[in-house]
Design an enzyme around this catalytic site. Structure first.
Site, PDB file in Angstrom:
ATOM      1  N   ALA A 244       0.835  -1.209   0.000  1.00 42.97           N
ATOM      2  CA  ALA A 244       0.000   0.000   0.000  1.00 42.97           C
ATOM      3  C   ALA A 244       0.870   1.259   0.000  1.00 42.97           C
ATOM      4  O   ALA A 244       0.531   2.245  -0.663  1.00 42.97           O
ATOM      5  CB  ALA A 244      -0.943  -0.002   1.194  1.00 42.97           C
TER       6      ALA A 244
ATOM      7  N   GLY B 139       1.992   1.531  -3.475  1.00 47.73           N
ATOM      8  CA  GLY B 139       0.828   1.756  -4.326  1.00 47.73           C
ATOM      9  C   GLY B 139       0.292   3.168  -4.215  1.00 47.73           C
ATOM     10  O   GLY B 139      -0.132   3.758  -5.213  1.00 47.73           O
ATOM     11  N   ASP B 140       0.306   3.710  -3.014  1.00 46.42           N
ATOM     12  CA  ASP B 140      -0.138   5.091  -2.799  1.00 46.42           C
ATOM     13  C   ASP B 140       0.703   6.048  -3.640  1.00 46.42           C
ATOM     14  O   ASP B 140       0.184   6.904  -4.348  1.00 46.42           O
ATOM     15  CB  ASP B 140      -0.041   5.427  -1.310  1.00 46.42           C
ATOM     16  CG  ASP B 140      -0.412   6.867  -1.001  1.00 46.42           C
ATOM     17  OD1 ASP B 140      -1.467   7.330  -1.477  1.00 46.42           O
ATOM     18  OD2 ASP B 140       0.355   7.534  -0.280  1.00 46.42           O
ATOM     19  N   ALA B 141       2.014   5.867  -3.581  1.00 44.95           N
ATOM     20  CA  ALA B 141       2.924   6.753  -4.318  1.00 44.95           C
ATOM     21  C   ALA B 141       2.801   6.554  -5.824  1.00 44.95           C
ATOM     22  O   ALA B 141       2.754   7.530  -6.580  1.00 44.95           O
ATOM     23  CB  ALA B 141       4.360   6.501  -3.865  1.00 44.95           C
TER      24      ALA B 141
ATOM     25  N   GLU C  65      -0.439   8.034  -7.079  1.00 44.43           N
ATOM     26  CA  GLU C  65      -0.384   9.495  -7.068  1.00 44.43           C
ATOM     27  C   GLU C  65       0.404  10.043  -8.257  1.00 44.43           C
ATOM     28  O   GLU C  65       0.027  11.051  -8.844  1.00 44.43           O
ATOM     29  CB  GLU C  65       0.192  10.022  -5.757  1.00 44.43           C
ATOM     30  CG  GLU C  65       0.095  11.524  -5.701  1.00 44.43           C
ATOM     31  CD  GLU C  65      -0.014  12.097  -4.310  1.00 44.43           C
ATOM     32  OE1 GLU C  65       0.234  13.295  -4.186  1.00 44.43           O
ATOM     33  OE2 GLU C  65      -0.352  11.365  -3.364  1.00 44.43           O
TER      34      GLU C  65
END
Length: 145
Positions: free
Chosen positions: A21, A24-26, A29
């Site tokens: 995560a 994945g967040d980065a 984005e």
């Protein structure tokens, strides 16, 4: 990953849901920011406002639900990774979402991290699905005022 060391597919599957995560967040984005700049937004205030809509927990929960509703879109491995991320015990809490939505968003981010590490073409396919879904929803919202 760095050019010196790549994780094997098995090592990627072994990563925790929260580690996936985090990546994945980065990676999501970056996709969103790239899309927004390519679409013509240039003012930082406008970019930030638009990006927030794309990367919010609520928005990410809608995206994973749309992918799940698309018969056969997510593989069994991808669903397993999503569930691992969703069920992970995070030490942070949601700022603008209830805990259920926050956990679903964490699952979305884990899926994106897994795809990013495991198969760049699949990552791009999932990201394109998400961008198209958001654009369609925004268009419907504008039409229905």
């Amino acid at each position: 990953m760095s050019e010196n060391k790549s994780l094997t597919k098995n090592e990627i599957k072994q990563l925790s849901g929260l580690t996936l995560a985090y990546l994945g967040d980065a990676s999501w984005e970056v996709v969103v920011r790239d899309h927004l700049v390519e679409s013509g937004l240039t003012k930082p205030k406008d970019l930030h406002k638009a990006a927030t809509e794309f990367v919010s927990a609520k928005g990410q929960a809608l995206l994973i639900e749309a992918m799940q509703a698309e018969e056969g879109f997510l593989t069994e491995d991808e669903m397993t990774i999503f569930k691992r991320g969703r069920n992970a015990k995070s030490h942070s809490s949601a700022k603008n979402a209830d805990i259920h939505t926050y956990r679903i968003a964490t699952g979305f981010e884990a899926l994106m991290g897994f795809a990013y590490l495991n198969d760049q073409n699949r990552f791009k396919e999932i990201a394109a699905f998400c961008i198209q879904y958001i654009q369609h929803a925004q268009k419907e919202e504008q039409e229905n005022g």
